[in-house]
Enzyme design. Structure first.
Site, mmCIF file in Angstrom:
data_model
loop_
_atom_site.group_PDB
_atom_site.id
_atom_site.type_symbol
_atom_site.label_atom_id
_atom_site.label_comp_id
_atom_site.label_asym_id
_atom_site.label_seq_id
_atom_site.Cartn_x
_atom_site.Cartn_y
_atom_site.Cartn_z
ATOM 1 C CD GLU A 1 -27.897 -8.733 26.363
ATOM 2 O OE1 GLU A 1 -28.209 -9.775 27.184
ATOM 3 O OE2 GLU A 1 -27.035 -8.083 26.941
ATOM 4 C CG HIS B 1 -30.517 -3.953 25.868
ATOM 5 N ND1 HIS B 1 -30.608 -3.375 27.072
ATOM 6 C CD2 HIS B 1 -29.061 -4.039 25.512
ATOM 7 C CE1 HIS B 1 -29.324 -3.324 27.379
ATOM 8 N NE2 HIS B 1 -28.532 -3.707 26.746
ATOM 9 C CG HIS C 1 -26.442 0.765 26.139
ATOM 10 N ND1 HIS C 1 -25.253 0.318 25.555
ATOM 11 C CD2 HIS C 1 -27.097 -0.482 26.444
ATOM 12 C CE1 HIS C 1 -25.018 -0.942 25.815
ATOM 13 N NE2 HIS C 1 -25.892 -1.398 26.074
ATOM 14 C CD GLU D 1 -46.369 12.942 30.842
ATOM 15 O OE1 GLU D 1 -46.632 13.694 31.492
ATOM 16 O OE2 GLU D 1 -46.338 13.684 29.613
HETATM 17 O O1 2HA Z 1 -25.514 -5.445 21.933
HETATM 18 O O2 2HA Z 1 -26.021 -3.875 24.544
HETATM 19 O O3 2HA Z 1 -25.924 -5.545 26.341
HETATM 20 C C1 2HA Z 1 -24.803 -4.910 22.935
HETATM 21 C C2 2HA Z 1 -25.355 -4.852 24.311
HETATM 22 C C3 2HA Z 1 -25.362 -5.879 25.329
HETATM 23 ZN ZN ZN Z 2 -26.431 -3.519 26.330
#
Ligand code: 2HA
Ligand code: ZN
Length: 240
Positions: A116, A140, A142, A170
């Protein structure tokens, strides 16, 4: 001084491990990039080498020309960063045009910065202009509950934000402009990079449907805190 003892590298490694402990980074999930200050580059540069090739990014970030970024490695696991930082993360330098990078430290067993990286760089570039260079970090992740909600909540910024905000007072303080939401898009693509950059003009948090969160901020503490808060509100909503 060993580069691993430099404060910014220690903070970066801690952030990776904190993310792993939150359950945000299964396998090689997620990525983290940080734009270093001049002083931090100075403190690390004795460990740099300049023999690796320049790699075109596919995007141009003119305002970031010559800047140095710490990045997680493509395919590397957040879980392993604390065990062997030099194998799993790197420092990359941007060229004078802002359209290519070279790795100057780290990834000692090979590899390249996160898949990314173009998305991160384009978004660093947008935030650099908007915040006058204050924002240095893009993360980023998950996180389970936020992702789960993208399967059931309305796919527009206003309604998605309202549903999350309503869970904890909040939220409106931590992310006063709310969150942007994007439909499912190809990960690592220029399209997702550009669509996220468009949302970043308004928000510090963008939710990628069925995938995760992309967030920007001034420092490790702020970005971790904002993602933690979004995900906690999402968890409450799921439980409710
Ligand atoms: O790095 O999360 O979006 C792996 C990911 C790609
Ligand atoms: Zn990802």
């Amino acid at each position: 001084m060993c580069i691993l003892d430099v404060e910014v590298i220690k903070s970066y490694v801690r952030m990776c491990n904190d993310g792993w402990l939150q359950g945000w980074h299964e396998r090689n999930g997620g990525n983290l990039t940080y734009r270093m200050t001049k002083e931090e580059v100075e403190a690390c540069k004795d460990s740099f080498t300049y023999d690796r090739p320049w790699v075109p990014m596919g995007v141009t970030a003119e305002n970031l020309a010559g800047e140095f970024f710490i990045s997680t490695g493509s395919g590397k696991y957040f879980r392993n960063v604390i065990l062997a930082p030099e194998e799993n993360i790197c420092i990359a330098e941007l060229n004078a045009k802002g359209d290519a990078y070279r790795v100057v430290w780290g990834l000692t067993k090979g590899g390249r910065p996160t898949s990314e990286f173009p998305t991160h760089l384009l978004n660093h570039s947008v935030k650099y202009d908007i915040t006058g260079g204050k924002h240095r970090l893009v993360m980023h992740v998950h996180p389970v509950n936020t992702i789960a909600l993208t399967f059931v909540l309305p796919q527009n910024d206003k309604d998605f934000t309202r549903e999350i905000w309503d869970m904890m007072p909040e939220c409106a303080v931590v992310f006063p402009r709310g969150v942007g939401i994007l439909p499912l898009m190809l990960t690592g693509s220029i399209d997702i990079a550009k669509a996220t950059a468009e949302k970043f003009k308004e928000y510090d948090v963008v939710v990628w449907s069925m995938h995760g969160i992309f967030s920007s901020g001034e420092n490790f503490r702020d970005v971790f805190g904002i993602i933690e808060t979004v995900e906690k509100a999402a968890e409450i909503l799921v439980k409710v």
